[in-house]
Scaffold this active site. Structure first.
Site, PDB file in Angstrom:
ATOM      1  N   ASP A   9      -8.412 -10.349   8.037  1.00  0.00           N
ATOM      2  CA  ASP A   9      -7.423  -9.406   7.230  1.00  0.00           C
ATOM      3  C   ASP A   9      -5.914  -9.374   7.770  1.00  0.00           C
ATOM      4  O   ASP A   9      -5.896  -9.648   9.102  1.00  0.00           O
ATOM      5  CB  ASP A   9      -8.375  -8.930   6.996  1.00  0.00           C
ATOM      6  CG  ASP A   9      -7.396  -7.050   5.799  1.00  0.00           C
ATOM      7  OD1 ASP A   9      -7.365  -8.189   5.402  1.00  0.00           O
ATOM      8  OD2 ASP A   9      -7.850  -6.206   5.826  1.00  0.00           O
ATOM      9  N   LEU A  10      -5.300  -8.975   6.228  1.00  0.00           N
ATOM     10  CA  LEU A  10      -3.598  -8.527   7.037  1.00  0.00           C
ATOM     11  C   LEU A  10      -3.948  -6.897   7.767  1.00  0.00           C
ATOM     12  O   LEU A  10      -2.889  -6.866   8.798  1.00  0.00           O
ATOM     13  CB  LEU A  10      -3.202  -9.119   6.277  1.00  0.00           C
ATOM     14  CG  LEU A  10      -1.292  -8.851   5.947  1.00  0.00           C
ATOM     15  CD1 LEU A  10      -0.666  -8.978   7.475  1.00  0.00           C
ATOM     16  CD2 LEU A  10       0.006  -9.382   5.124  1.00  0.00           C
ATOM     17  N   ASP A  11      -3.611  -6.252   6.633  1.00  0.00           N
ATOM     18  CA  ASP A  11      -3.924  -4.882   6.704  1.00  0.00           C
ATOM     19  C   ASP A  11      -4.687  -4.181   7.297  1.00  0.00           C
ATOM     20  O   ASP A  11      -5.751  -4.248   6.766  1.00  0.00           O
ATOM     21  CB  ASP A  11      -3.115  -4.409   5.271  1.00  0.00           C
ATOM     22  CG  ASP A  11      -1.967  -3.431   5.253  1.00  0.00           C
ATOM     23  OD1 ASP A  11      -2.130  -3.322   6.486  1.00  0.00           O
ATOM     24  OD2 ASP A  11      -2.057  -3.006   4.269  1.00  0.00           O
ATOM     25  N   THR A  17       0.313  -1.471   6.995  1.00  0.00           N
ATOM     26  CA  THR A  17       1.716  -1.196   5.480  1.00  0.00           C
ATOM     27  C   THR A  17       0.868  -0.364   5.093  1.00  0.00           C
ATOM     28  O   THR A  17       1.117  -0.387   3.842  1.00  0.00           O
ATOM     29  CB  THR A  17       1.713  -2.323   4.916  1.00  0.00           C
ATOM     30  OG1 THR A  17       0.377  -3.105   4.341  1.00  0.00           O
ATOM     31  CG2 THR A  17       2.115  -3.937   5.746  1.00  0.00           C
ATOM     32  N   LYS A  45      -7.443   1.208   1.170  1.00  0.00           N
ATOM     33  CA  LYS A  45      -6.945   0.613   1.961  1.00  0.00           C
ATOM     34  C   LYS A  45      -8.480  -0.648   1.862  1.00  0.00           C
ATOM     35  O   LYS A  45      -9.279  -0.488   1.285  1.00  0.00           O
ATOM     36  CB  LYS A  45      -7.437   1.206   3.581  1.00  0.00           C
ATOM     37  CG  LYS A  45      -6.814   1.578   3.824  1.00  0.00           C
ATOM     38  CD  LYS A  45      -7.016   2.286   5.114  1.00  0.00           C
ATOM     39  CE  LYS A  45      -5.840   2.891   5.674  1.00  0.00           C
ATOM     40  NZ  LYS A  45      -5.972   3.981   7.357  1.00  0.00           N
ATOM     41  N   SER A 114      -6.171 -12.111   3.167  1.00  0.00           N
ATOM     42  CA  SER A 114      -5.950 -11.050   2.847  1.00  0.00           C
ATOM     43  C   SER A 114      -5.948 -10.525   0.984  1.00  0.00           C
ATOM     44  O   SER A 114      -5.588 -11.809   0.064  1.00  0.00           O
ATOM     45  CB  SER A 114      -4.503 -10.360   2.903  1.00  0.00           C
ATOM     46  OG  SER A 114      -3.829  -9.343   2.413  1.00  0.00           O
ATOM     47  N   ALA A 115      -6.318  -9.304   0.040  1.00  0.00           N
ATOM     48  CA  ALA A 115      -6.049  -9.059  -0.817  1.00  0.00           C
ATOM     49  C   ALA A 115      -4.894  -8.735  -1.200  1.00  0.00           C
ATOM     50  O   ALA A 115      -4.561  -8.201  -2.430  1.00  0.00           O
ATOM     51  CB  ALA A 115      -6.507  -7.741  -0.782  1.00  0.00           C
ATOM     52  N   LYS A 145     -12.355  -8.463  -3.331  1.00  0.00           N
ATOM     53  CA  LYS A 145     -13.018  -8.026  -1.464  1.00  0.00           C
ATOM     54  C   LYS A 145     -14.526  -6.950  -2.256  1.00  0.00           C
ATOM     55  O   LYS A 145     -13.847  -5.968  -3.259  1.00  0.00           O
ATOM     56  CB  LYS A 145     -12.585  -8.104  -0.020  1.00  0.00           C
ATOM     57  CG  LYS A 145     -11.774  -9.141   0.251  1.00  0.00           C
ATOM     58  CD  LYS A 145     -11.080  -8.626   1.874  1.00  0.00           C
ATOM     59  CE  LYS A 145     -10.276  -9.631   1.385  1.00  0.00           C
ATOM     60  NZ  LYS A 145      -9.930  -8.891   3.075  1.00  0.00           N
ATOM     61  N   GLU A 169     -12.189  -7.655   9.739  1.00  0.00           N
ATOM     62  CA  GLU A 169     -11.826  -7.334   8.853  1.00  0.00           C
ATOM     63  C   GLU A 169     -12.024  -5.459   9.537  1.00  0.00           C
ATOM     64  O   GLU A 169     -12.705  -4.714  10.115  1.00  0.00           O
ATOM     65  CB  GLU A 169     -12.632  -7.501   8.245  1.00  0.00           C
ATOM     66  CG  GLU A 169     -12.624  -7.792   6.738  1.00  0.00           C
ATOM     67  CD  GLU A 169     -11.318  -7.385   5.793  1.00  0.00           C
ATOM     68  OE1 GLU A 169     -10.782  -8.144   5.075  1.00  0.00           O
ATOM     69  OE2 GLU A 169     -11.421  -6.245   5.485  1.00  0.00           O
ATOM     70  N   ASP A 170     -10.418  -5.026   8.378  1.00  0.00           N
ATOM     71  CA  ASP A 170     -10.817  -3.550   9.105  1.00  0.00           C
ATOM     72  C   ASP A 170     -11.944  -2.618   7.203  1.00  0.00           C
ATOM     73  O   ASP A 170     -11.861  -1.505   8.411  1.00  0.00           O
ATOM     74  CB  ASP A 170      -9.593  -2.710   8.679  1.00  0.00           C
ATOM     75  CG  ASP A 170      -8.921  -2.771   7.564  1.00  0.00           C
ATOM     76  OD1 ASP A 170      -8.584  -4.336   7.336  1.00  0.00           O
ATOM     77  OD2 ASP A 170      -8.003  -1.896   7.546  1.00  0.00           O
TER      78      ASP A 170
HETATM   79  P1  B16 Z   1      -0.776  -5.817  -3.011  1.00  0.00           P
HETATM   80  P2  B16 Z   1      -5.565  -6.334   2.651  1.00  0.00           P
HETATM   81  C1  B16 Z   1      -4.762  -4.070   1.362  1.00  0.00           C
HETATM   82  O1  B16 Z   1      -4.437  -5.579   2.023  1.00  0.00           O
HETATM   83  C2  B16 Z   1      -4.535  -3.515   1.593  1.00  0.00           C
HETATM   84  O2  B16 Z   1      -5.119  -3.181   2.326  1.00  0.00           O
HETATM   85  C3  B16 Z   1      -4.681  -2.719   0.500  1.00  0.00           C
HETATM   86  O3  B16 Z   1      -3.948  -1.461   0.381  1.00  0.00           O
HETATM   87  C4  B16 Z   1      -3.316  -2.800  -1.185  1.00  0.00           C
HETATM   88  O4  B16 Z   1      -4.057  -2.081  -2.407  1.00  0.00           O
HETATM   89  C5  B16 Z   1      -4.341  -4.366  -1.370  1.00  0.00           C
HETATM   90  O5  B16 Z   1      -3.781  -5.301  -0.133  1.00  0.00           O
HETATM   91  C6  B16 Z   1      -2.819  -5.328  -2.458  1.00  0.00           C
HETATM   92  O6  B16 Z   1      -1.637  -5.227  -1.763  1.00  0.00           O
HETATM   93  O7  B16 Z   1       0.000  -4.644  -3.753  1.00  0.00           O
HETATM   94  O8  B16 Z   1       0.128  -5.779  -1.243  1.00  0.00           O
HETATM   95  O9  B16 Z   1      -0.863  -7.226  -3.494  1.00  0.00           O
HETATM   96  O10 B16 Z   1      -6.016  -5.354   4.136  1.00  0.00           O
HETATM   97  O11 B16 Z   1      -6.507  -6.911   2.268  1.00  0.00           O
HETATM   98  O12 B16 Z   1      -4.553  -7.219   3.842  1.00  0.00           O
HETATM   99 MG    MG Z   2      -7.919  -4.606   5.389  1.00  0.00          MG
END
Ligand code: B16
Ligand code: MG
Length: 215
Positions: A9-11, A17, A45, A114-115, A145, A169-170
């Protein structure tokens, strides 16, 4: 276990971020007269952009049409991308780059799951693009997810059977997604919150190949 691929996972795992998401959602919430706090931000998150906006509107008891929601989400994303375009390699979380290198040196494939629809720019600005054999992000998936789609596509992209994949994953929804995809999962964060994960560590700086193989 014979680990053949690691999917990250990224964030919250590779970078954080959340503060940029918060600042841009907060700016939007202020404009809408909604009281949005750092505590509320925790609920966003790992959640998609569209769903994040829905949560904020719910908090403020505000109703918007689909077209208005689309415009609001785009506005937030403009502010957010302006901030992440200034990210630097020193914003990579402790131990992340080292662990990615260790895994690659061991001949294990790496993928991002990542989402975020902004994963590409974040990897680019932090100098991490070359550490991943495949990048699957919010632009490649239709189901969020805890649906396993993002991780299954990651496994497919590096041509590894899910049973030989370990996901990092967090978020609870991300842990559930990995398990639903038939993968092992290392939680990044608190063991109480990520209780379903096979192993929980506080960050990638705590990981090594022995722990990876013992998952
Ligand atoms: P965006 P992850 C997620 O990243 C973030 O944790 C979440 O806070 C954010 O809303 C989502 O990405 C969408 O991000 O607006 O840049 O498309 O944890 O899945 O890496
Ligand atoms: Mg995450």
């Amino acid at each position: 276990m014979d680990v053949k691929a690691c999917i990250f996972d990224l964030d919250g795992v590779i970078v954080d971020t959340a503060i940029y998401h918060f600042k841009s959602w907060k700016r939007l919430a202020d404009e809408l007269g909604i009281n949005f706090t750092l505590h509320d931000n925790e609920r966003l998150k790992g959640v998609s952009r569209v769903r994040s906006l829905e949560i904020i509107l719910e908090i403020g008891n505000v109703t918007k049409t689909e077209a208005e929601q689309h415009e609001l989400a785009s506005r937030k994303n403009e502010w957010y991308t302006e901030m992440i375009s200034k990210m630097k390699p020193d914003e990579v979380l402790p131990g992340a780059k080292e662990f990615l290198q260790l895994v690659k040196n061991a001949g294990i494939k790496t993928a991002l799951g990542s989402a975020s629809k902004n994963a590409g720019i974040i990897l680019d600005k932090t100098g991490l693009t070359s550490f991943f054999d495949a990048v699957i992000d919010g632009n490649h998936v239709s189901k969020a997810k805890p649906d396993p789609e993002v991780f299954l596509k990651g496994a497919e992209a590096v041509q590894v059977d899910p049973k030989f994949c370990v996901v990092f994953e967090d978020a609870i929804a991300g842990v559930e997604a990995a398990l639903a995809g038939g993968m092992k999962v290392v939680g990044i964060g608190s063991p109480e919150i990520l209780s379903k994960a096979n192993l929980v560590v506080s960050g990638l700086s705590e990981m090594n190949l022995e722990k990876l193989k013992a998952v």
